[in-house]
Design a protein around this motif. Structure first.
Motif, PDB file in Angstrom:
ATOM      1  N   ILE A  83       2.112   2.082   9.926  1.00 46.99           N
ATOM      2  CA  ILE A  83       0.799   2.690  10.145  1.00 46.99           C
ATOM      3  C   ILE A  83      -0.020   1.874  11.145  1.00 46.99           C
ATOM      4  N   GLN A  84       0.243   0.566  11.252  1.00 45.62           N
ATOM      5  CA  GLN A  84      -0.459  -0.237  12.249  1.00 45.62           C
ATOM      6  C   GLN A  84      -0.193   0.296  13.661  1.00 45.62           C
ATOM      7  N   VAL A  85       1.080   0.503  13.978  1.00 44.82           N
ATOM      8  CA  VAL A  85       1.434   1.000  15.304  1.00 44.82           C
ATOM      9  C   VAL A  85       0.907   2.427  15.503  1.00 44.82           C
ATOM     10  N   PHE A  86       0.984   3.238  14.443  1.00 45.95           N
ATOM     11  CA  PHE A  86       0.529   4.628  14.514  1.00 45.95           C
ATOM     12  C   PHE A  86      -0.966   4.691  14.831  1.00 45.95           C
ATOM     13  N   GLU A  87      -1.781   3.929  14.081  1.00 52.97           N
ATOM     14  CA  GLU A  87      -3.226   3.998  14.266  1.00 52.97           C
ATOM     15  C   GLU A  87      -3.663   3.328  15.576  1.00 52.97           C
ATOM     16  N   MET A  88      -2.966   2.263  15.996  1.00 53.64           N
ATOM     17  CA  MET A  88      -3.362   1.576  17.223  1.00 53.64           C
ATOM     18  C   MET A  88      -2.958   2.365  18.468  1.00 53.64           C
ATOM     19  N   GLN A 147      -5.840   3.418  20.434  1.00 50.64           N
ATOM     20  CA  GLN A 147      -6.594   2.349  21.106  1.00 50.64           C
ATOM     21  C   GLN A 147      -7.740   1.839  20.246  1.00 50.64           C
ATOM     22  N   ILE A 148      -7.485   1.718  18.945  1.00 49.64           N
ATOM     23  CA  ILE A 148      -8.473   1.168  18.028  1.00 49.64           C
ATOM     24  C   ILE A 148      -7.729   0.501  16.880  1.00 49.64           C
ATOM     25  N   GLY A 149      -8.367  -0.447  16.251  1.00 49.59           N
ATOM     26  CA  GLY A 149      -7.740  -1.127  15.119  1.00 49.59           C
ATOM     27  C   GLY A 149      -7.284  -2.517  15.492  1.00 49.59           C
ATOM     28  N   PRO A 150      -6.476  -3.151  14.620  1.00 54.86           N
ATOM     29  CA  PRO A 150      -5.848  -2.565  13.429  1.00 54.86           C
ATOM     30  C   PRO A 150      -6.831  -2.369  12.273  1.00 54.86           C
ATOM     31  N   ALA A 151      -6.500  -1.433  11.390  1.00 50.86           N
ATOM     32  CA  ALA A 151      -7.341  -1.137  10.242  1.00 50.86           C
ATOM     33  C   ALA A 151      -6.476  -1.099   8.979  1.00 50.86           C
ATOM     34  N   LYS A 152      -5.987   0.082   8.607  1.00 52.20           N
ATOM     35  CA  LYS A 152      -5.137   0.186   7.420  1.00 52.20           C
ATOM     36  C   LYS A 152      -3.882  -0.676   7.530  1.00 52.20           C
ATOM     37  N   GLY A 153      -3.470  -0.956   8.745  1.00 50.07           N
ATOM     38  CA  GLY A 153      -2.290  -1.790   8.932  1.00 50.07           C
ATOM     39  C   GLY A 153      -2.467  -3.227   8.507  1.00 50.07           C
ATOM     40  N   PRO A 185       0.813  -1.221   0.000  1.00 47.20           N
ATOM     41  CA  PRO A 185       0.000   0.000   0.000  1.00 47.20           C
ATOM     42  C   PRO A 185       0.844   1.268   0.000  1.00 47.20           C
ATOM     43  N   ALA A 186       0.327   2.302  -0.621  1.00 43.92           N
ATOM     44  CA  ALA A 186       1.070   3.559  -0.777  1.00 43.92           C
ATOM     45  C   ALA A 186       1.395   4.211   0.557  1.00 43.92           C
ATOM     46  N   TYR A 187       0.593   3.917   1.591  1.00 47.40           N
ATOM     47  CA  TYR A 187       0.749   4.622   2.857  1.00 47.40           C
ATOM     48  C   TYR A 187       1.771   3.978   3.795  1.00 47.40           C
ATOM     49  N   SER A 188       2.468   2.934   3.361  1.00 46.21           N
ATOM     50  CA  SER A 188       3.387   2.253   4.271  1.00 46.21           C
ATOM     51  C   SER A 188       4.805   2.199   3.708  1.00 46.21           C
ATOM     52  N   ASP A 189       5.774   2.325   4.608  1.00 43.01           N
ATOM     53  CA  ASP A 189       7.183   2.119   4.270  1.00 43.01           C
ATOM     54  C   ASP A 189       7.713   0.799   4.834  1.00 43.01           C
ATOM     55  N   GLN A 190       6.888   0.079   5.599  1.00 44.22           N
ATOM     56  CA  GLN A 190       7.410  -1.025   6.395  1.00 44.22           C
ATOM     57  C   GLN A 190       6.428  -2.201   6.385  1.00 44.22           C
ATOM     58  N   LEU A 191       6.606  -3.084   5.406  1.00 41.72           N
ATOM     59  CA  LEU A 191       5.731  -4.248   5.285  1.00 41.72           C
ATOM     60  C   LEU A 191       6.335  -5.448   6.007  1.00 41.72           C
ATOM     61  N   ASP A 192       5.457  -6.311   6.528  1.00 37.85           N
ATOM     62  CA  ASP A 192       5.899  -7.465   7.298  1.00 37.85           C
ATOM     63  C   ASP A 192       5.032  -8.665   6.960  1.00 37.85           C
ATOM     64  N   PHE A 193       5.626  -9.853   7.047  1.00 36.16           N
ATOM     65  CA  PHE A 193       4.871 -11.108   6.947  1.00 36.16           C
ATOM     66  C   PHE A 193       4.586 -11.601   8.357  1.00 36.16           C
ATOM     67  N   TYR A 218       4.234   9.835   6.443  1.00 33.86           N
ATOM     68  CA  TYR A 218       4.240   8.473   6.944  1.00 33.86           C
ATOM     69  C   TYR A 218       4.637   8.504   8.410  1.00 33.86           C
ATOM     70  N   PRO A 219       4.046   7.637   9.227  1.00 31.98           N
ATOM     71  CA  PRO A 219       4.540   7.513  10.603  1.00 31.98           C
ATOM     72  C   PRO A 219       5.957   6.973  10.598  1.00 31.98           C
ATOM     73  N   PRO A 220       6.713   7.182  11.653  1.00 35.39           N
ATOM     74  CA  PRO A 220       8.103   6.688  11.675  1.00 35.39           C
ATOM     75  C   PRO A 220       8.150   5.173  11.591  1.00 35.39           C
ATOM     76  N   ARG A 221       9.229   4.654  11.038  1.00 36.08           N
ATOM     77  CA  ARG A 221       9.413   3.211  10.961  1.00 36.08           C
ATOM     78  C   ARG A 221       9.431   2.646  12.360  1.00 36.08           C
ATOM     79  N   PHE A 222       8.634   1.570  12.562  1.00 36.16           N
ATOM     80  CA  PHE A 222       8.560   0.971  13.890  1.00 36.16           C
ATOM     81  C   PHE A 222       9.880   0.295  14.216  1.00 36.16           C
ATOM     82  N   GLY A 223      10.397   0.565  15.409  1.00 35.11           N
ATOM     83  CA  GLY A 223      11.622  -0.068  15.845  1.00 35.11           C
ATOM     84  C   GLY A 223      12.875   0.728  15.487  1.00 35.11           C
ATOM     85  N   SER A 224      12.721   1.848  14.763  1.00 35.82           N
ATOM     86  CA  SER A 224      13.883   2.666  14.415  1.00 35.82           C
ATOM     87  C   SER A 224      14.044   3.779  15.432  1.00 35.82           C
ATOM     88  N   ALA A 225      15.223   4.336  15.462  1.00 43.25           N
ATOM     89  CA  ALA A 225      15.534   5.362  16.466  1.00 43.25           C
ATOM     90  C   ALA A 225      14.784   6.641  16.188  1.00 43.25           C
TER      91      ALA A 225
END
Length: 331
Positions: free
Chosen positions: A191-196, A199-205, A145-153, A324-331
């Motif tokens: 975006i999962q961490v950003f939106e959650m 205290q709601i979701g996950p949605a777009k994540g 998706p266009a709104y994410s920089d950080q995809l995960d399996f 974009y929200p910051p990459r999760f786990g980055s400084a």
């Protein structure tokens, strides 16, 4: 019994794997038992609903097809058996009526977030409702998706419900489980961490893609305690696990799923990421163009390529979402 939904190039069919071949169960019914028309041989969900009767009939048809060999054809000269390599496997139920994903491996939670499990998770498995209109199958390209920089399996298993019910006890739950498959709960972590955080979701994540396949191993043949699972990225092993290491069994998950609500035939209930079974826990991230393979003993390999980032119109989304929200786990 190992069941698949496949395309023969013209239509979607229900099949059972026999060695290197897939047996078309409806055509086998027409050839070997023409006086007993079994509608459950024409779709996966109908087969699930038929329960033990369908299993017995399916095994009988597979045995007849194996004895006859690949030369068996219907009166319309349609093949009863086809090499698996010559068909396209689809998600076992391309559009399940409902999909839910539970967290049953507590070590996945602690490994992802670096803190103890919250009190609710110690009492029952937690879940979210997946987008059942965004189901992908084996060899499909996973969208980025266009709104994410950080995809995960996420390396998971799940099961299909055979007969529906409500308030099913864990001791009776096995009779409501059709079989298990592999589940890749694809996640846009940033975006999962950003939106959650609200205290709601996950949605777009999560809502853009979930992958199920390549087959369904009927529950009567499942040994959960010895069911090994593996994740590979571009051929390199990233994660391994055992389904039996979950804190809640398949039967307990179904009992909780049906507590004061209905479960329905053909719905898919995932049982969550195994400990260490995603990039978030490993500190490693997949990239566009990567090939992700999730493997489960007895079921096969769920293989998918990660696609390119979606290009969207300039006015897509909302102007209030600028960065974009910051990459999760980055400084």
């Amino acid at each position: 019994m190992l069941l698949v939904t496949f395309s023969d190039g013209r239509e979607t069919r229900l099949g059972a794997v026999s060695g290197d071949f897939v047996v078309d169960l409806a055509r086998a019914n027409d050839v070997f038992e023409p006086t007993a028309v079994l509608p459950e041989m024409r779709s996966m969900t109908a087969f699930f609903e038929s329960g033990p009767r369908g299993l017995e009939a399916g095994r009988r048809l597979v045995d007849s097809a194996a004895a006859e060999g690949p030369e068996a054809n219907t009166r319309q000269l349609q093949p009863v058996t086809t090499r698996i390599a010559d068909v396209r496997l689809l998600s076992p139920v391309p559009r399940p009526r409902r999909v839910r994903d539970y967290l049953t491996h507590i070590d996945h939670y602690t490994g992802s977030f670096g803190r103890d499990a919250p009190p609710p998770l110690l009492q029952f498995p937690l879940s979210y409702n997946c987008n059942h209109e965004a189901i992908y199958g084996p060899e499909d390209t996973i969208p980025w998706p266009a709104y994410s920089d950080q995809l995960d399996f996420e390396l998971e298993l799940g099961f299909f419900v055979s007969k529906g019910g409500r308030n099913i006890s864990s001791k009776n739950a096995a009779s409501h489980i059709a079989g298990i498959s592999i589940f890749n709960d694809v996640s846009a972590r940033d975006i999962q961490v950003f939106e959650m955080g609200a205290q709601i979701g996950p949605a777009k994540g999560k809502n853009f893609a979930n992958v199920i396949g390549p087959a369904v191993l009927t529950f009567d043949e499942v040994n959960v305690d010895e069911l090994d699972v593996t994740a590979r990225v571009n051929g390199e092993v990233w994660a391994t696990g055992v389904a039996g290491a979950a804190s809640y069994s398949f039967e307990e998950v179904l009992a909780w799923s049906s507590y004061c609500e209905d479960v329905v035939p053909g719905e898919f209930i995932a049982t969550g990421t195994v400990g260490g079974g995603c990039g978030l826990e490993l500190g490693r991230w997949i990239n566009q163009g990567d090939t992700v393979e999730l493997e489960a003993e007895g079921i096969g390999v769920l293989r998918n390529r990660i696609g390119e980032r979606e290009i969207v119109p300039a006015d897509a989304g909302l102007p209030t979402y600028e960065l974009y929200p910051p990459r999760f786990g980055s400084a």
